[in-house]
Enzyme design. Structure first.
Site, PDB file in Angstrom:
ATOM      1  CB  CYS A 100      52.816  46.513-135.670  1.00 22.42           C
ATOM      2  SG  CYS A 100      52.111  47.072-137.216  1.00 22.42           S
ATOM      3  CB  CYS A 200      54.323  43.564-138.785  1.00 19.55           C
ATOM      4  SG  CYS A 200      54.827  44.933-137.750  1.00 19.55           S
TER       5      CYS A 200
END
Length: 395
Positions: A100, A200
């Site tokens: 990410c 996340c």
């Protein structure tokens, strides 16, 4: 005045990062990333991103900075979610947080920020950046956060020089209690907010439930392998060349069901990872069972008793050539070279003494002490002192 876009996540760290930049005289803009909107993969009845974006907005209002939300869920799905499912299907265990940062926060998001005329992008990561000169060129260093308890440099192990050049980490020299203290003094709504757990992006979701919505369950068996199995008393030939010796240390043990006894059933080997002990639902063993291997082709899980089972430990791991990444390109090893480093194979693991060996087809990381639960698909990161200099996907 330089312009900085802060990724406001709705948490305390990014809130304080924005405040500190403001104090340092930057023009600050807050951007909230919405990474998820696929309702076919249900998350839970709570919708954390709504609450988070609202908190981010309130922090921006309090600080008097412009705020907007960017919807990156398309890119997110393509670059992170699909990658996760593909990795799990192959029986590997991905690390979405590292990805990410590389693919979303410091790539797609950074490009949006720069298109808004930003000079830098800032995040609430606990890590530090410094610069040095090498052969007349500026080289950026990624260093551990001052709060050893919260150091998040590992999550940024895949960043490039180009990404670091445009990054700021305002809270890197603070400890978590100091960050909360500043937030409380400033009366920010996030001051007491708990740290987010889990992926996340999906907020408060449990991984197997998330995976089950895309990967079909299928019944398989759980095999227990005895710690005294002959496979562990494997003697290496004394005269092996270095590369062959490392290959042997990093090899995957070829377990077969006839090596052990069936102790239970499972719903799909791809839901499980090496070193895992929860979720097996096998009773009646003297000690806890740990997963020592999974085979997604045969849909079999292999386990051993206790965290000291020999099947959990490896002296070395291998990173394929294309997966070796140097943040410090100037330190990259040539074929045949070695380097003594400190390394970790997961977030928050204490750093371990290791030696890097670069060969034609990739790199071996050989540890002084055998490591538990070396897991394919996770990232190994290597450090020189406080500085994270490179990383790679465990193959």
């Amino acid at each position: 005045m330089k312009r900085v876009v802060v990724g406001l996540s709705g948490g305390v760290d990014s809130s304080v990062a924005a405040y500190l930049l403001q104090q340092q005289g930057y023009e600050v803009i807050g951007l909230f990333m919405k990474n998820w909107h696929d309702d076919s993969v249900t998350i839970s009845n709570e919708c954390p991103w709504l609450e988070d974006s609202n908190d981010a907005l309130l922090v921006a209002e309090k600080l008097g900075i412009p705020f907007q939300t960017v919807d990156l869920s398309e890119e997110y799905k393509e670059k992170i979610v699909d990658y996760m499912f593909n990795e799990y299907e192959k029986g590997r265990t991905p690390n979405p947080d590292v990805l990410c940062n590389r693919e979303i926060k410091f790539d797609v998001f950074m490009k949006i920020a720069l298109s808004l005329g930003a000079d830098y992008v800032a995040t609430g990561h606990y890590c530090q950046k410094s610069e040095i000169e090498v052969n007349g060129e500026t080289v950026y260093q990624l260093k551990a956060g001052a709060d050893t308890n919260k150091d998040q440099s590992y999550f940024l192990c895949q960043l490039s020089q180009e990404q670091l050049a445009k990054s700021l980490f305002p809270i890197g020299e603070l400890t978590k209690p100091e960050v909360r203290e500043i937030a409380a003094q400033m009366d920010l709504i996030t001051a007491e907010k708990k740290d987010s757990q889990g992926l996340c992006f999906i907020g408060k979701v449990r991984l197997p439930e998330f995976l089950q919505q895309k990967l079909q369950p299928k019944d398989g068996v759980i095999i227990q392998i005895d710690k005294n199995d002959p496979v562990y008393s494997f003697e290496k030939e004394a005269e092996l060349a270095l590369e062959d010796s490392l290959m042997s240390d990093a090899r995957k043990i070829p377990y077969t069901p006839d090596m052990g006894k069936v102790v239970g059933k499972h719903q799909g080997a791809h839901y499980f990872t090496i070193g895992q002990r929860k979720g097996l639902n096998v009773g009646g063993t003297t000690d806890p069972l740990f997963i020592i291997a999974t085979n997604v082709e045969t849909n079999t899980i292999y386990t051993g008793l206790t965290s000291q089972h020999p099947g959990l430990f490896k002296k070395a791991l291998f990173v394929e050539k294309a997966e070796v990444h140097w943040i410090r390109k100037d330190l990259a090893l040539a074929n045949g070279e070695t380097m003594d480093v400190m390394a970790r194979i997961r977030y928050r693991q204490p750093l371990q003494k290791a030696t890097l060996h670069q060969f034609e087809n990739g790199m071996y990381v050989a540890f002084d002490e055998p490591q538990s639960s070396v897991t394919e698909g996770q990232f190994a990161a290597w450090y020189l002192g406080e500085e994270l200099v490179g990383s790679g996907v465990i193959s």
